[in-house]
Write an enzyme that holds these catalytic residues in place. Structure first.
Site, PDB file in Angstrom:
ATOM      1  N   LEU A 137       0.813  -1.031  -0.059  1.00 43.94           N
ATOM      2  CA  LEU A 137       0.082   0.028  -0.003  1.00 43.94           C
ATOM      3  C   LEU A 137       0.796   1.301  -0.129  1.00 43.94           C
ATOM      4  CD1 LEU A 137      -2.557  -0.866   2.674  1.00 43.94           C
ATOM      5  CD2 LEU A 137      -2.706  -1.239   0.209  1.00 43.94           C
ATOM      6  N   ASP A 138       0.482   2.183  -0.798  1.00 44.51           N
ATOM      7  CA  ASP A 138       1.321   3.393  -0.793  1.00 44.51           C
ATOM      8  C   ASP A 138       1.348   3.987   0.761  1.00 44.51           C
ATOM      9  OD1 ASP A 138       1.623   3.450  -3.511  1.00 44.51           O
ATOM     10  OD2 ASP A 138      -0.301   4.421  -3.813  1.00 44.51           O
ATOM     11  N   LYS A 139       2.370   4.871   0.815  1.00 41.83           N
ATOM     12  CA  LYS A 139       2.227   5.398   2.268  1.00 41.83           C
ATOM     13  C   LYS A 139       1.010   6.102   2.673  1.00 41.83           C
ATOM     14  CE  LYS A 139       4.767   9.180   4.454  1.00 41.83           C
ATOM     15  NZ  LYS A 139       5.595  10.620   4.356  1.00 41.83           N
TER      16      LYS A 139
END
Length: 307
Positions: A137-139
């Protein structure tokens, strides 16, 4: 890394940093630093100016320093564990947490927390930087993340990603009123031709990418959506929604360039996760409540039209 690159007629006429970023799969900032440090030159050894424009048959010598390998260490960071047994662990990742160590984020990541929580019980397939990580998952994307605790589980879950039996459903807030109640975006995604940190549906080299979406509620100027991934490309939902003219609220990369509604990162939450347990074969379906930041935004959008 030592490479010699030659400009073709098709790749001539662009800035040197854009050309090298594409050829070397690096960010333009990294290329500019390499040029400045003298790691990229003409064959004669003559330095290259950062505003140099490529010409057909130009040749460049790239003697790049290999990046230092980052090794994750265990850190006592709290985890929101949704499901755990001897084979897998599913965590609810908070917004703002990076999944694994990378340049600029050597520690304080989800992997550092997992190493402390699970001790030696993580799959080694992802290597020392990404032990157990099946998908990412992106930050600034919150929500459910699936992690393998054994190599056998990692392989089985990776197979489910490939055959698309592993389901991932997200909720997002997009800018603008999305007209269709439901829809499918079938647009291949690859590296942006001029910016290696971004992805694009206009890339020359791209991989299949399919996102199904469904409107939950329309607001004045915004739309609350559910998105189901059929494939899992980098930044897929963010890129696909932006390609429709409806970038995600707060996405400063693919949308508006200033923070909006108090957000400086995409309003995107991994809401639901479904997979066949790698040991028992039982179908596991998990869900996560919308986090506070998401609910706060919805509360400020005023009355909406629920579909």
């Amino acid at each position: 890394m030592n490479r010699e690159l030659t400009v073709t007629p098709e790749t001539a006429g662009v800035r040197i940093d854009a050309f090298l970023a594409r050829e070397l799969d690096m960010s333009r900032n990294a290329v500019q630093r390499a040029i400045q440090s003298g790691e990229i030159t003409f064959p004669t050894g003559k330095p290259i100016k950062k505003n140099h424009v490529t010409a057909s048959r130009d040749r460049y010598i790239c003697a790049l320093t290999e990046p230092e390998e980052l090794e994750a260490v265990a850190q006592n960071i709290p985890l929101d564990v949704v499901f755990e047994d001897a084979s897998v662990i599913v965590v609810n990742k908070p917004r703002g947490m990076v999944v694994h160590p990378a340049p600029g984020h050597p520690d304080g990541t989800l992997v550092n927390a997992l190493l402390y929580h699970c001790a030696d019980s993580l799959s080694g397939i992802g290597g020392t930087k990404r032990p157990g990580i099946v998908h990412r998952l992106d930050k600034d994307t919150s929500g459910l993340l699936l992690v393998a605790k054994t190599d056998a589980a990692h392989q089985a879950l990776s197979d489910q990603l490939r055959d698309r039996s592993l389901t991932r459903i997200y909720e997002a807030i997009a800018i603008g009123r999305v007209g269709q109640d439901t829809g499918t975006i079938d647009s291949p995604i690859g590296r942006h031709p001029a910016d290696r940190k971004r992805m694009s549906t206009a890339a020359k080299v791209a991989r299949e990418a399919v996102t199904h979406f469904e409107v939950i509620t329309r607001y004045n100027g915004y739309t609350h959506l559910q998105c189901r991934l059929e494939t899992g490309r980098t930044h897929q939902i963010r890129v696909h929604m932006a390609s429709l003219g409806h970038p995600l609220l707060g996405d400063l990369v693919y949308g508006r360039k200033r923070p909006e509604r108090g957000l400086s990162g995409q309003c995107l939450h991994a809401r639901s996760l479904g997979f066949d347990h790698p040991t028992t074969g039982e179908r596991i379906t998990l869900s996560s409540e919308l986090p506070g930041y998401f609910l706060d935004v919805l509360g400020k959008l005023g009355p909406g039209e629920t579909v």
